[in-house]
Write a protein that holds these residues in place. Structure first.
Motif, PDB file in Angstrom:
ATOM      1  N   ALA A   1       0.789  -1.350   0.143  1.00 57.56           N
ATOM      2  CA  ALA A   1      -0.271  -0.193  -0.205  1.00 57.56           C
ATOM      3  C   ALA A   1       0.949   1.291   0.163  1.00 57.56           C
ATOM      4  O   ALA A   1       0.465   2.588  -0.436  1.00 57.56           O
ATOM      5  CB  ALA A   1      -0.975   0.004   1.220  1.00 57.56           C
ATOM      6  N   ASP A   2       2.182   1.126   0.385  1.00 63.34           N
ATOM      7  CA  ASP A   2       3.033   2.496   0.471  1.00 63.34           C
ATOM      8  C   ASP A   2       3.791   2.481  -0.675  1.00 63.34           C
ATOM      9  O   ASP A   2       4.547   3.189  -0.765  1.00 63.34           O
ATOM     10  CB  ASP A   2       3.832   2.242   1.588  1.00 63.34           C
ATOM     11  CG  ASP A   2       3.190   2.023   3.040  1.00 63.34           C
ATOM     12  OD1 ASP A   2       2.152   2.713   3.315  1.00 63.34           O
ATOM     13  OD2 ASP A   2       3.567   1.457   3.902  1.00 63.34           O
ATOM     14  N   GLY A   3       3.516   1.562  -1.643  1.00 58.13           N
ATOM     15  CA  GLY A   3       4.360   1.719  -2.860  1.00 58.13           C
ATOM     16  C   GLY A   3       5.627   1.035  -2.789  1.00 58.13           C
ATOM     17  O   GLY A   3       6.633   1.139  -3.878  1.00 58.13           O
ATOM     18  N   LYS A   4       5.891   0.272  -1.867  1.00 56.31           N
ATOM     19  CA  LYS A   4       7.171  -0.492  -1.617  1.00 56.31           C
ATOM     20  C   LYS A   4       7.132  -1.864  -2.270  1.00 56.31           C
ATOM     21  O   LYS A   4       5.984  -2.558  -2.205  1.00 56.31           O
ATOM     22  CB  LYS A   4       7.384  -0.499  -0.043  1.00 56.31           C
ATOM     23  CG  LYS A   4       8.818  -0.952   0.318  1.00 56.31           C
ATOM     24  CD  LYS A   4       8.815  -1.298   1.694  1.00 56.31           C
ATOM     25  CE  LYS A   4      10.177  -2.107   1.792  1.00 56.31           C
ATOM     26  NZ  LYS A   4      10.129  -2.790   3.385  1.00 56.31           N
ATOM     27  N   ALA A   5       8.250  -2.026  -2.734  1.00 59.04           N
ATOM     28  CA  ALA A   5       8.126  -3.432  -3.364  1.00 59.04           C
ATOM     29  C   ALA A   5       8.070  -4.709  -2.238  1.00 59.04           C
ATOM     30  O   ALA A   5       9.131  -4.314  -1.415  1.00 59.04           O
ATOM     31  CB  ALA A   5       9.452  -3.675  -4.409  1.00 59.04           C
ATOM     32  N   VAL A   6       7.523  -5.581  -2.380  1.00 60.17           N
ATOM     33  CA  VAL A   6       7.536  -6.599  -1.533  1.00 60.17           C
ATOM     34  C   VAL A   6       7.515  -7.996  -2.060  1.00 60.17           C
ATOM     35  O   VAL A   6       7.035  -8.155  -3.241  1.00 60.17           O
ATOM     36  CB  VAL A   6       6.593  -6.515  -0.375  1.00 60.17           C
ATOM     37  CG1 VAL A   6       6.579  -5.336   0.552  1.00 60.17           C
ATOM     38  CG2 VAL A   6       5.047  -6.351  -1.092  1.00 60.17           C
ATOM     39  N   LEU A   7       8.258  -8.915  -1.486  1.00 57.37           N
ATOM     40  CA  LEU A   7       8.193 -10.517  -1.811  1.00 57.37           C
ATOM     41  C   LEU A   7       7.069 -11.194  -1.255  1.00 57.37           C
ATOM     42  O   LEU A   7       7.176 -10.831   0.223  1.00 57.37           O
ATOM     43  CB  LEU A   7       9.508 -10.788  -2.047  1.00 57.37           C
ATOM     44  CG  LEU A   7      10.280 -10.225  -3.194  1.00 57.37           C
ATOM     45  CD1 LEU A   7      12.061 -10.530  -2.612  1.00 57.37           C
ATOM     46  CD2 LEU A   7      10.054 -10.980  -4.218  1.00 57.37           C
ATOM     47  N   GLN A   8       6.439 -11.853  -1.526  1.00 59.95           N
ATOM     48  CA  GLN A   8       5.447 -12.755  -0.763  1.00 59.95           C
ATOM     49  C   GLN A   8       5.380 -14.203  -1.496  1.00 59.95           C
ATOM     50  O   GLN A   8       5.151 -14.433  -2.568  1.00 59.95           O
ATOM     51  CB  GLN A   8       4.093 -11.947  -0.881  1.00 59.95           C
ATOM     52  CG  GLN A   8       2.910 -12.357   0.135  1.00 59.95           C
ATOM     53  CD  GLN A   8       1.824 -11.503   0.409  1.00 59.95           C
ATOM     54  OE1 GLN A   8       1.013 -11.550  -0.484  1.00 59.95           O
ATOM     55  NE2 GLN A   8       1.637 -10.825   1.522  1.00 59.95           N
ATOM     56  N   VAL A   9       5.026 -14.971  -0.361  1.00 57.15           N
ATOM     57  CA  VAL A   9       5.204 -16.535  -0.692  1.00 57.15           C
ATOM     58  C   VAL A   9       3.519 -16.770  -0.582  1.00 57.15           C
ATOM     59  O   VAL A   9       2.827 -16.520   0.221  1.00 57.15           O
ATOM     60  CB  VAL A   9       5.737 -17.131   0.161  1.00 57.15           C
ATOM     61  CG1 VAL A   9       5.629 -18.821  -0.046  1.00 57.15           C
ATOM     62  CG2 VAL A   9       7.170 -16.852   0.344  1.00 57.15           C
TER      63      VAL A   9
END
Lengths: 429, 79
Positions: free
Chosen positions: A366-374
Protein backbone atom coordinates in the motif's frame (compact mmCIF):
# COMPACT_ATOMS: atom_id res chain seq x y z
CA UNK A 1 33.47 -28.08 32.88
CA UNK A 2 32.46 -31.30 31.17
CA UNK A 3 34.56 -34.45 31.03
CA UNK A 4 36.06 -34.68 27.54
CA UNK A 5 37.67 -38.09 27.97
CA UNK A 6 36.71 -40.84 25.57
CA UNK A 7 37.28 -44.56 25.31
CA UNK A 8 37.30 -45.81 21.73
CA UNK A 9 37.17 -49.59 21.83
CA UNK A 10 39.55 -49.61 24.79
CA UNK A 11 41.79 -46.77 23.62
CA UNK A 12 41.74 -44.04 26.26
CA UNK A 13 42.14 -40.43 25.24
CA UNK A 14 41.96 -37.17 27.23
CA UNK A 15 39.63 -35.73 24.60
CA UNK A 16 37.99 -36.78 21.33
CA UNK A 17 40.36 -34.73 19.17
CA UNK A 18 42.83 -36.91 17.30
CA UNK A 19 45.10 -36.09 14.41
CA UNK A 20 44.43 -38.30 11.42
CA UNK A 21 47.18 -40.30 9.82
CA UNK A 22 48.63 -37.75 7.40
CA UNK A 23 51.47 -35.26 6.97
CA UNK A 24 50.86 -33.63 10.42
CA UNK A 25 51.70 -36.96 12.10
CA UNK A 26 54.79 -37.74 10.07
CA UNK A 27 57.31 -37.38 12.93
CA UNK A 28 57.64 -37.47 16.68
CA UNK A 29 58.48 -33.77 16.63
CA UNK A 30 55.11 -32.97 15.08
CA UNK A 31 53.02 -35.33 17.20
CA UNK A 32 54.62 -34.13 20.43
CA UNK A 33 53.96 -30.50 19.51
CA UNK A 34 50.38 -31.46 18.69
CA UNK A 35 49.96 -33.05 22.13
CA UNK A 36 51.40 -29.94 23.75
CA UNK A 37 48.82 -27.89 21.84
CA UNK A 38 46.00 -30.01 23.24
CA UNK A 39 45.31 -32.85 20.83
CA UNK A 40 44.22 -35.96 22.69
CA UNK A 41 45.53 -38.51 20.24
CA UNK A 42 47.35 -39.01 17.00
CA UNK A 43 47.26 -41.65 14.33
CA UNK A 44 50.83 -41.87 13.11
CA UNK A 45 51.41 -41.40 9.39
CA UNK A 46 50.97 -44.80 7.81
CA UNK A 47 53.85 -47.22 8.38
CA UNK A 48 54.87 -49.80 5.83
CA UNK A 49 57.64 -50.43 3.37
CA UNK A 50 59.09 -46.90 2.96
CA UNK A 51 58.01 -45.27 -0.29
CA UNK A 52 59.38 -42.56 -2.54
CA UNK A 53 57.17 -39.52 -3.04
CA UNK A 54 56.91 -37.13 -5.95
CA UNK A 55 57.58 -33.43 -5.64
CA UNK A 56 54.47 -31.27 -6.07
CA UNK A 57 51.97 -33.25 -4.00
CA UNK A 58 49.15 -31.05 -2.79
CA UNK A 59 46.48 -28.94 -4.41
CA UNK A 60 43.46 -27.12 -3.07
CA UNK A 61 40.11 -26.01 -4.34
CA UNK A 62 39.29 -22.45 -3.31
CA UNK A 63 35.68 -21.44 -3.72
CA UNK A 64 34.36 -17.89 -3.79
CA UNK A 65 37.01 -16.53 -1.47
CA UNK A 66 37.04 -19.53 0.85
CA UNK A 67 40.60 -20.85 0.88
CA UNK A 68 40.91 -24.62 0.94
CA UNK A 69 37.28 -25.56 0.63
CA UNK A 70 38.70 -28.84 -0.58
CA UNK A 71 42.16 -30.35 -0.48
CA UNK A 72 43.78 -32.87 -2.78
CA UNK A 73 46.98 -34.85 -2.24
CA UNK A 74 49.04 -37.43 -4.05
CA UNK A 75 51.43 -38.03 -1.17
CA UNK A 76 51.90 -41.65 -0.14
CA UNK A 77 52.61 -43.31 3.20
CA UNK A 78 55.76 -42.73 5.24
CA UNK A 79 59.02 -42.50 3.33
CA UNK A 80 61.03 -43.15 6.51
CA UNK A 81 62.30 -46.54 7.66
CA UNK A 82 60.10 -48.35 10.18
CA UNK A 83 62.77 -48.35 12.87
CA UNK A 84 63.07 -44.56 12.74
CA UNK A 85 59.34 -44.17 13.18
CA UNK A 86 59.20 -46.74 15.97
CA UNK A 87 61.92 -44.97 17.92
CA UNK A 88 59.98 -41.70 17.72
CA UNK A 89 56.69 -43.40 18.64
CA UNK A 90 58.39 -44.89 21.71
CA UNK A 91 59.78 -41.50 22.73
CA UNK A 92 56.46 -39.79 22.15
CA UNK A 93 54.55 -42.33 24.18
CA UNK A 94 57.09 -42.05 26.98
CA UNK A 95 56.65 -38.26 27.11
CA UNK A 96 52.87 -38.40 26.75
CA UNK A 97 51.69 -41.62 28.39
CA UNK A 98 48.15 -40.33 28.81
CA UNK A 99 47.70 -39.52 25.15
CA UNK A 100 46.55 -41.95 22.49
CA UNK A 101 49.15 -42.97 19.94
CA UNK A 102 47.77 -45.17 17.20
CA UNK A 103 49.91 -46.65 14.46
CA UNK A 104 48.44 -46.61 10.97
CA UNK A 105 49.62 -49.62 9.02
CA UNK A 106 49.67 -50.65 5.37
CA UNK A 107 51.42 -53.67 3.93
CA UNK A 108 50.80 -56.09 1.12
CA UNK A 109 47.79 -58.33 1.70
CA UNK A 110 49.90 -61.21 3.02
CA UNK A 111 49.43 -62.78 6.42
CA UNK A 112 53.14 -62.85 7.32
CA UNK A 113 53.58 -59.19 6.35
CA UNK A 114 50.75 -58.16 8.68
CA UNK A 115 52.05 -60.32 11.52
CA UNK A 116 55.52 -58.86 11.22
CA UNK A 117 54.53 -55.20 11.29
CA UNK A 118 51.92 -55.63 14.03
CA UNK A 119 54.44 -57.27 16.35
CA UNK A 120 57.13 -54.69 15.72
CA UNK A 121 54.79 -51.74 16.19
CA UNK A 122 53.13 -53.06 19.33
CA UNK A 123 56.56 -53.65 20.88
CA UNK A 124 57.08 -49.89 21.21
CA UNK A 125 53.89 -49.33 23.17
CA UNK A 126 51.25 -47.99 20.80
CA UNK A 127 47.72 -47.79 22.15
CA UNK A 128 46.10 -49.20 19.05
CA UNK A 129 46.40 -49.99 15.37
CA UNK A 130 44.63 -48.50 12.41
CA UNK A 131 44.66 -50.57 9.23
CA UNK A 132 44.82 -48.27 6.22
CA UNK A 133 42.45 -49.79 3.67
CA UNK A 134 41.55 -46.41 2.33
CA UNK A 135 44.39 -44.51 0.68
CA UNK A 136 43.14 -44.13 -2.91
CA UNK A 137 46.27 -43.20 -4.82
CA UNK A 138 49.65 -44.70 -5.51
CA UNK A 139 49.54 -47.47 -2.94
CA UNK A 140 46.28 -48.73 -4.43
CA UNK A 141 48.09 -49.29 -7.73
CA UNK A 142 50.30 -51.70 -5.78
CA UNK A 143 47.34 -53.64 -4.38
CA UNK A 144 47.26 -51.89 -1.01
CA UNK A 145 45.16 -49.11 0.56
CA UNK A 146 41.85 -48.59 -1.24
CA UNK A 147 42.55 -51.54 -3.53
CA UNK A 148 42.29 -53.75 -0.45
CA UNK A 149 39.47 -51.72 1.02
CA UNK A 150 37.29 -52.14 -2.05
CA UNK A 151 37.22 -55.91 -1.61
CA UNK A 152 35.16 -56.78 1.47
CA UNK A 153 36.53 -60.32 1.68
CA UNK A 154 40.08 -58.98 1.64
CA UNK A 155 39.25 -56.49 4.37
CA UNK A 156 37.86 -59.29 6.50
CA UNK A 157 40.81 -61.58 5.84
CA UNK A 158 43.44 -58.95 6.59
CA UNK A 159 41.62 -57.85 9.73
CA UNK A 160 41.54 -61.46 10.86
CA UNK A 161 45.29 -61.82 10.24
CA UNK A 162 45.99 -58.72 12.29
CA UNK A 163 43.75 -59.88 15.11
CA UNK A 164 45.60 -63.17 15.25
CA UNK A 165 48.59 -61.39 16.74
CA UNK A 166 47.42 -57.95 17.89
CA UNK A 167 47.23 -57.23 21.60
CA UNK A 168 45.93 -53.68 21.20
CA UNK A 169 42.58 -52.54 19.73
CA UNK A 170 42.37 -52.68 15.94
CA UNK A 171 40.66 -49.92 13.98
CA UNK A 172 39.91 -50.52 10.30
CA UNK A 173 40.01 -47.36 8.18
CA UNK A 174 37.53 -47.44 5.32
CA UNK A 175 37.60 -46.00 1.84
CA UNK A 176 34.63 -43.96 0.60
CA UNK A 177 35.46 -44.98 -2.96
CA UNK A 178 32.95 -47.80 -2.91
CA UNK A 179 29.25 -48.19 -3.60
CA UNK A 180 28.13 -49.08 -0.09
CA UNK A 181 30.55 -48.47 2.75
CA UNK A 182 28.47 -50.49 5.21
CA UNK A 183 29.32 -53.70 3.33
CA UNK A 184 33.02 -53.20 4.01
CA UNK A 185 32.30 -52.04 7.55
CA UNK A 186 30.41 -55.25 8.25
CA UNK A 187 33.27 -57.33 6.87
CA UNK A 188 35.72 -55.45 9.06
CA UNK A 189 33.53 -56.29 12.04
CA UNK A 190 33.34 -59.92 10.94
CA UNK A 191 37.12 -59.97 10.76
CA UNK A 192 37.23 -58.95 14.40
CA UNK A 193 37.86 -55.21 14.12
CA UNK A 194 37.38 -53.39 17.40
CA UNK A 195 36.41 -50.16 15.64
CA UNK A 196 36.22 -48.55 12.23
CA UNK A 197 37.38 -45.12 11.11
CA UNK A 198 35.98 -43.25 8.15
CA UNK A 199 36.30 -41.74 5.71
CA UNK A 200 39.62 -41.83 3.96
CA UNK A 201 40.02 -39.49 1.01
CA UNK A 202 37.87 -39.48 -2.12
CA UNK A 203 39.31 -40.04 -5.59
CA UNK A 204 39.92 -36.62 -7.10
CA UNK A 205 41.57 -34.41 -9.64
CA UNK A 206 41.79 -30.92 -8.18
CA UNK A 207 41.69 -29.18 -11.54
CA UNK A 208 43.19 -28.54 -14.92
CA UNK A 209 45.20 -25.41 -15.69
CA UNK A 210 43.31 -23.93 -18.63
CA UNK A 211 46.44 -22.10 -19.84
CA UNK A 212 49.07 -24.85 -19.71
CA UNK A 213 46.52 -27.69 -19.92
CA UNK A 214 48.41 -29.43 -17.12
CA UNK A 215 46.65 -31.19 -14.30
CA UNK A 216 46.66 -29.61 -10.83
CA UNK A 217 48.96 -30.66 -9.31
CA UNK A 218 51.25 -31.97 -12.01
CA UNK A 219 54.59 -33.66 -11.81
CA UNK A 220 56.65 -32.45 -14.74
CA UNK A 221 53.58 -32.11 -16.90
CA UNK A 222 51.97 -35.38 -15.87
CA UNK A 223 49.23 -35.88 -13.31
CA UNK A 224 47.49 -38.67 -11.45
CA UNK A 225 44.37 -38.86 -9.36
CA UNK A 226 44.69 -38.00 -5.70
CA UNK A 227 42.66 -38.10 -2.52
CA UNK A 228 40.17 -35.33 -1.75
CA UNK A 229 39.43 -34.09 1.76
CA UNK A 230 38.68 -30.89 3.65
CA UNK A 231 35.41 -29.08 4.41
CA UNK A 232 33.88 -29.97 1.03
CA UNK A 233 33.77 -33.67 1.88
CA UNK A 234 32.17 -33.33 5.31
CA UNK A 235 28.58 -34.09 4.23
CA UNK A 236 29.76 -37.24 2.43
CA UNK A 237 31.72 -38.37 5.47
CA UNK A 238 28.89 -37.58 7.87
CA UNK A 239 26.46 -39.59 5.79
CA UNK A 240 28.78 -42.59 5.68
CA UNK A 241 29.39 -42.41 9.43
CA UNK A 242 25.64 -42.28 9.99
CA UNK A 243 25.02 -45.25 7.69
CA UNK A 244 27.58 -47.33 9.57
CA UNK A 245 26.28 -46.17 12.95
CA UNK A 246 22.72 -47.29 12.22
CA UNK A 247 23.70 -50.58 10.64
CA UNK A 248 23.28 -53.31 13.25
CA UNK A 249 25.60 -55.55 11.27
CA UNK A 250 28.45 -53.15 11.94
CA UNK A 251 27.94 -52.60 15.65
CA UNK A 252 31.43 -51.41 16.59
CA UNK A 253 32.66 -47.94 17.62
CA UNK A 254 33.44 -45.34 14.98
CA UNK A 255 36.22 -42.80 14.69
CA UNK A 256 34.83 -40.05 12.46
CA UNK A 257 36.95 -38.42 9.79
CA UNK A 258 36.23 -36.09 6.88
CA UNK A 259 36.34 -32.32 6.67
CA UNK A 260 36.12 -31.72 10.41
CA UNK A 261 37.29 -28.16 11.03
CA UNK A 262 35.37 -26.83 14.02
CA UNK A 263 33.99 -27.96 17.35
CA UNK A 264 30.52 -27.87 15.80
CA UNK A 265 31.66 -30.43 13.23
CA UNK A 266 32.88 -32.62 16.07
CA UNK A 267 29.50 -32.44 17.78
CA UNK A 268 27.76 -33.39 14.55
CA UNK A 269 29.96 -36.45 13.99
CA UNK A 270 29.55 -37.59 17.58
CA UNK A 271 25.78 -37.12 17.48
CA UNK A 272 25.81 -39.26 14.34
CA UNK A 273 27.60 -42.08 16.09
CA UNK A 274 31.30 -41.29 16.25
CA UNK A 275 33.00 -41.98 19.58
CA UNK A 276 35.86 -39.68 18.63
CA UNK A 277 37.08 -37.81 15.59
CA UNK A 278 40.21 -37.27 13.52
CA UNK A 279 41.36 -34.10 11.81
CA UNK A 280 43.91 -33.46 9.08
CA UNK A 281 43.10 -30.74 6.54
CA UNK A 282 42.14 -28.09 9.08
CA UNK A 283 45.52 -28.58 10.76
CA UNK A 284 47.32 -28.42 7.43
CA UNK A 285 45.51 -25.14 6.81
CA UNK A 286 45.68 -23.52 10.23
CA UNK A 287 48.17 -25.46 12.38
CA UNK A 288 47.94 -27.50 15.56
CA UNK A 289 46.62 -24.66 17.70
CA UNK A 290 43.15 -24.79 16.19
CA UNK A 291 42.49 -27.46 18.78
CA UNK A 292 42.41 -24.83 21.51
CA UNK A 293 39.29 -23.28 20.03
CA UNK A 294 37.79 -26.70 19.42
CA UNK A 295 38.29 -27.70 23.06
CA UNK A 296 36.86 -24.42 24.38
CA UNK A 297 33.93 -24.54 22.02
CA UNK A 298 33.09 -28.13 22.86
CA UNK A 299 33.38 -27.47 26.59
CA UNK A 300 31.07 -24.46 26.41
CA UNK A 301 28.58 -26.36 24.30
CA UNK A 302 28.46 -29.28 26.74
CA UNK A 303 28.05 -26.89 29.66
CA UNK A 304 25.24 -25.08 27.88
CA UNK A 305 23.54 -28.39 27.23
CA UNK A 306 24.04 -29.47 30.82
CA UNK A 307 26.01 -32.54 29.77
CA UNK A 308 28.62 -33.88 32.16
CA UNK A 309 30.54 -35.90 29.58
CA UNK A 310 31.20 -35.63 25.89
CA UNK A 311 30.32 -39.30 25.61
CA UNK A 312 26.69 -38.35 26.19
CA UNK A 313 26.63 -37.03 22.64
CA UNK A 314 27.55 -40.31 20.99
CA UNK A 315 24.87 -41.53 18.63
CA UNK A 316 22.06 -39.31 19.91
CA UNK A 317 21.02 -38.31 16.37
CA UNK A 318 21.29 -41.77 14.86
CA UNK A 319 17.64 -42.68 15.58
CA UNK A 320 16.68 -39.53 13.69
CA UNK A 321 18.38 -40.82 10.54
CA UNK A 322 16.41 -43.34 8.54
CA UNK A 323 15.31 -44.21 5.02
CA UNK A 324 13.47 -41.85 2.71
CA UNK A 325 10.57 -44.28 2.70
CA UNK A 326 10.11 -43.75 6.42
CA UNK A 327 9.73 -39.97 6.24
CA UNK A 328 6.32 -38.41 6.89
CA UNK A 329 4.76 -37.31 3.60
CA UNK A 330 2.24 -35.18 5.48
CA UNK A 331 4.84 -33.06 7.25
CA UNK A 332 4.69 -29.61 5.69
CA UNK A 333 6.86 -26.54 5.88
CA UNK A 334 6.43 -23.32 3.95
CA UNK A 335 8.58 -20.27 3.41
CA UNK A 336 7.63 -17.03 5.09
CA UNK A 337 9.36 -13.77 4.21
CA UNK A 338 10.02 -11.28 6.97
CA UNK A 339 9.69 -7.86 5.36
CA UNK A 340 11.66 -6.19 8.16
CA UNK A 341 14.77 -8.15 7.24
CA UNK A 342 14.25 -8.58 3.50
CA UNK A 343 16.59 -6.48 1.36
CA UNK A 344 14.54 -7.04 -1.80
CA UNK A 345 17.41 -8.56 -3.71
CA UNK A 346 14.87 -10.87 -5.39
CA UNK A 347 17.18 -13.88 -5.22
CA UNK A 348 14.41 -15.93 -3.63
CA UNK A 349 11.99 -14.98 -6.38
CA UNK A 350 14.50 -15.86 -9.11
CA UNK A 351 15.38 -19.17 -7.47
CA UNK A 352 11.74 -20.09 -7.00
CA UNK A 353 10.74 -19.04 -10.51
CA UNK A 354 13.64 -20.74 -12.27
CA UNK A 355 14.37 -23.76 -10.13
CA UNK A 356 11.44 -24.53 -7.93
CA UNK A 357 7.67 -24.06 -7.85
CA UNK A 358 6.98 -20.42 -8.83
CA UNK A 359 5.31 -19.39 -5.60
CA UNK A 360 7.08 -16.16 -4.61
CA UNK A 361 5.30 -13.11 -6.00
CA UNK A 362 6.83 -9.67 -6.49
CA UNK A 363 4.16 -7.24 -5.28
CA UNK A 364 3.80 -3.61 -4.34
CA UNK A 365 2.33 -2.83 -0.96
CA UNK A 366 0.00 0.00 0.00
CA UNK A 367 2.96 2.31 0.56
CA UNK A 368 4.24 1.67 -2.93
CA UNK A 369 7.10 -0.41 -1.64
CA UNK A 370 8.18 -3.54 -3.50
CA UNK A 371 7.56 -6.65 -1.42
CA UNK A 372 8.07 -10.35 -1.94
CA UNK A 373 5.36 -12.66 -0.78
CA UNK A 374 5.05 -16.42 -0.68
CA UNK A 375 1.83 -18.05 -1.82
CA UNK A 376 1.94 -20.60 0.96
CA UNK A 377 -0.62 -22.90 -0.60
CA UNK A 378 1.69 -23.39 -3.59
CA UNK A 379 4.91 -23.61 -1.57
CA UNK A 380 6.25 -27.16 -1.38
CA UNK A 381 8.75 -26.33 1.38
CA UNK A 382 11.83 -27.07 -0.68
CA UNK A 383 13.95 -24.59 1.35
CA UNK A 384 15.67 -23.19 -1.76
CA UNK A 385 14.64 -19.57 -1.16
CA UNK A 386 15.99 -19.64 2.39
CA UNK A 387 19.20 -21.25 1.13
CA UNK A 388 19.92 -18.57 -1.47
CA UNK A 389 18.75 -15.67 0.70
CA UNK A 390 21.74 -13.52 1.74
CA UNK A 391 19.90 -11.66 4.53
CA UNK A 392 19.79 -13.25 7.97
CA UNK A 393 16.26 -13.68 9.26
CA UNK A 394 14.58 -12.64 6.02
CA UNK A 395 13.09 -16.06 5.28
CA UNK A 396 11.88 -18.55 7.84
CA UNK A 397 10.71 -22.03 7.05
CA UNK A 398 7.59 -22.57 9.13
CA UNK A 399 6.14 -25.96 9.97
CA UNK A 400 2.39 -26.05 9.38
CA UNK A 401 -0.12 -28.45 10.84
CA UNK A 402 -1.55 -30.12 7.78
CA UNK A 403 -4.25 -31.72 9.88
CA UNK A 404 -3.41 -35.07 8.35
CA UNK A 405 -2.08 -38.04 10.26
CA UNK A 406 1.61 -38.79 9.66
CA UNK A 407 2.01 -41.20 6.75
CA UNK A 408 5.25 -42.42 5.22
CA UNK A 409 5.79 -43.60 1.67
CA UNK A 410 6.21 -47.14 2.93
CA UNK A 411 2.97 -46.94 4.89
CA UNK A 412 1.25 -45.46 1.84
CA UNK A 413 2.36 -48.30 -0.38
CA UNK A 414 1.20 -50.80 2.22
CA UNK A 415 -2.20 -49.13 2.39
CA UNK A 416 -2.56 -49.29 -1.40
CA UNK A 417 -1.42 -52.89 -1.48
CA UNK A 418 -3.88 -53.91 1.24
CA UNK A 419 -6.69 -51.94 -0.34
CA UNK A 420 -6.15 -53.41 -3.78
CA UNK A 421 -5.72 -56.89 -2.37
CA UNK A 422 -9.22 -56.83 -0.95
CA UNK A 423 -10.80 -55.72 -4.19
CA UNK A 424 -10.84 -56.74 -7.81
CA UNK A 425 -12.74 -55.54 -10.82
CA UNK A 426 -14.43 -58.93 -11.07
CA UNK A 427 -16.17 -58.36 -7.77
CA UNK A 428 -18.20 -55.47 -9.07
CA UNK A 429 -18.69 -56.32 -12.70
CA UNK B 1 -3.51 -22.50 -12.92
CA UNK B 2 -1.48 -22.68 -9.72
CA UNK B 3 -0.38 -26.05 -8.43
CA UNK B 4 -2.64 -25.60 -5.45
CA UNK B 5 -5.65 -24.85 -7.64
CA UNK B 6 -5.05 -28.02 -9.65
CA UNK B 7 -4.77 -30.03 -6.45
CA UNK B 8 -7.79 -28.37 -4.89
CA UNK B 9 -9.94 -29.23 -7.88
CA UNK B 10 -9.00 -32.89 -7.59
CA UNK B 11 -9.35 -32.89 -3.81
CA UNK B 12 -12.86 -31.49 -4.04
CA UNK B 13 -13.82 -34.22 -6.46
CA UNK B 14 -12.48 -36.85 -4.07
CA UNK B 15 -14.08 -35.31 -1.00
CA UNK B 16 -17.42 -34.94 -2.76
CA UNK B 17 -17.55 -38.65 -3.49
CA UNK B 18 -16.55 -39.50 0.06
CA UNK B 19 -19.28 -37.21 1.40
CA UNK B 20 -21.80 -38.93 -0.86
CA UNK B 21 -21.04 -42.21 0.85
CA UNK B 22 -18.55 -43.59 -1.62
CA UNK B 23 -15.56 -45.51 -0.37
CA UNK B 24 -12.21 -45.97 -2.00
CA UNK B 25 -11.76 -49.56 -3.06
CA UNK B 26 -8.86 -49.47 -5.45
CA UNK B 27 -5.91 -47.25 -6.34
CA UNK B 28 -4.04 -48.05 -9.52
CA UNK B 29 -0.89 -46.02 -10.06
CA UNK B 30 0.98 -45.79 -13.33
CA UNK B 31 2.87 -43.32 -15.48
CA UNK B 32 -0.20 -41.14 -15.92
CA UNK B 33 -1.13 -40.73 -12.27
CA UNK B 34 -3.48 -42.60 -9.95
CA UNK B 35 -6.79 -44.07 -11.05
CA UNK B 36 -8.95 -44.28 -7.94
CA UNK B 37 -12.03 -46.46 -7.88
CA UNK B 38 -14.93 -45.52 -5.61
CA UNK B 39 -17.98 -47.58 -4.71
CA UNK B 40 -20.94 -46.42 -2.68
CA UNK B 41 -21.28 -48.58 0.41
CA UNK B 42 -24.10 -51.07 0.18
CA UNK B 43 -24.86 -50.07 -3.36
CA UNK B 44 -24.83 -52.22 -6.45
CA UNK B 45 -24.21 -49.24 -8.69
CA UNK B 46 -21.32 -48.82 -11.04
CA UNK B 47 -17.99 -47.86 -9.56
CA UNK B 48 -16.83 -44.31 -10.12
CA UNK B 49 -13.28 -43.73 -11.25
CA UNK B 50 -11.17 -40.61 -10.87
CA UNK B 51 -7.80 -40.08 -12.47
CA UNK B 52 -5.73 -37.99 -10.10
CA UNK B 53 -2.78 -36.17 -11.61
CA UNK B 54 -1.36 -34.00 -8.84
CA UNK B 55 0.99 -35.33 -6.22
CA UNK B 56 -0.96 -33.70 -3.42
CA UNK B 57 -4.22 -35.28 -4.55
CA UNK B 58 -2.58 -38.69 -4.80
CA UNK B 59 -1.27 -38.14 -1.29
CA UNK B 60 -4.66 -36.89 -0.09
CA UNK B 61 -6.49 -39.95 -1.26
CA UNK B 62 -4.12 -42.39 0.41
CA UNK B 63 -4.05 -40.28 3.55
CA UNK B 64 -7.82 -40.58 3.64
CA UNK B 65 -7.61 -44.37 3.44
CA UNK B 66 -4.74 -44.47 5.91
CA UNK B 67 -6.58 -42.28 8.39
CA UNK B 68 -9.48 -44.68 8.55
CA UNK B 69 -11.91 -43.75 5.85
CA UNK B 70 -12.33 -47.37 5.09
CA UNK B 71 -13.07 -48.70 1.65
CA UNK B 72 -16.60 -49.71 0.93
CA UNK B 73 -17.47 -53.32 1.56
CA UNK B 74 -17.40 -55.47 -1.56
CA UNK B 75 -20.77 -55.41 -3.29
CA UNK B 76 -21.72 -59.04 -2.89
CA UNK B 77 -25.01 -58.67 -4.72
CA UNK B 78 -23.25 -57.98 -7.94
CA UNK B 79 -20.81 -60.86 -7.84
Amino acid sequence: MADLRIDLAGIQSPNPFWLASAPPTNTGYQVQRAFEAGWGGAVWKTLGDPIINTSSRFAAVHFNGQRVAGFNNIELITDRPLEVNLKEIYETKKKFPGHAVIASLMVEPKREKWHEIVKRVEDVGVDGLELNFGCPHGMAERGMGAASGQQPDLVQAQTTWVKEVATTPVIVKLTPNITDITVVARHAAKGGADAISLINTINSLAGVDIHSWNTIPHVGGQGAHGGYCGPAVKPIALSMVAECARDRGVGIPISGIGGISTWQDVVEFMLMGATGIQVCTAVMHHGFRIVEEMIDGLNNYLDDKGLASVTELIGKSVPKYSNWGDLDLNYKVVARINEDNCINCNKCHIACEDASHQCIDMLTNADGKAVLQVREEDCVGCNLCSIVCPADGAIDMIALDSGAAPMTWNQRQQVISTLNGSYSEAEVV
Amino acid sequence: MSAFAEFDKERQAVDKLLQQGYGIVNIKEDLDGAEVTFIRSGSDGDPVKLLLLTADARKHVTTAVFAGIRPAAPVEASI
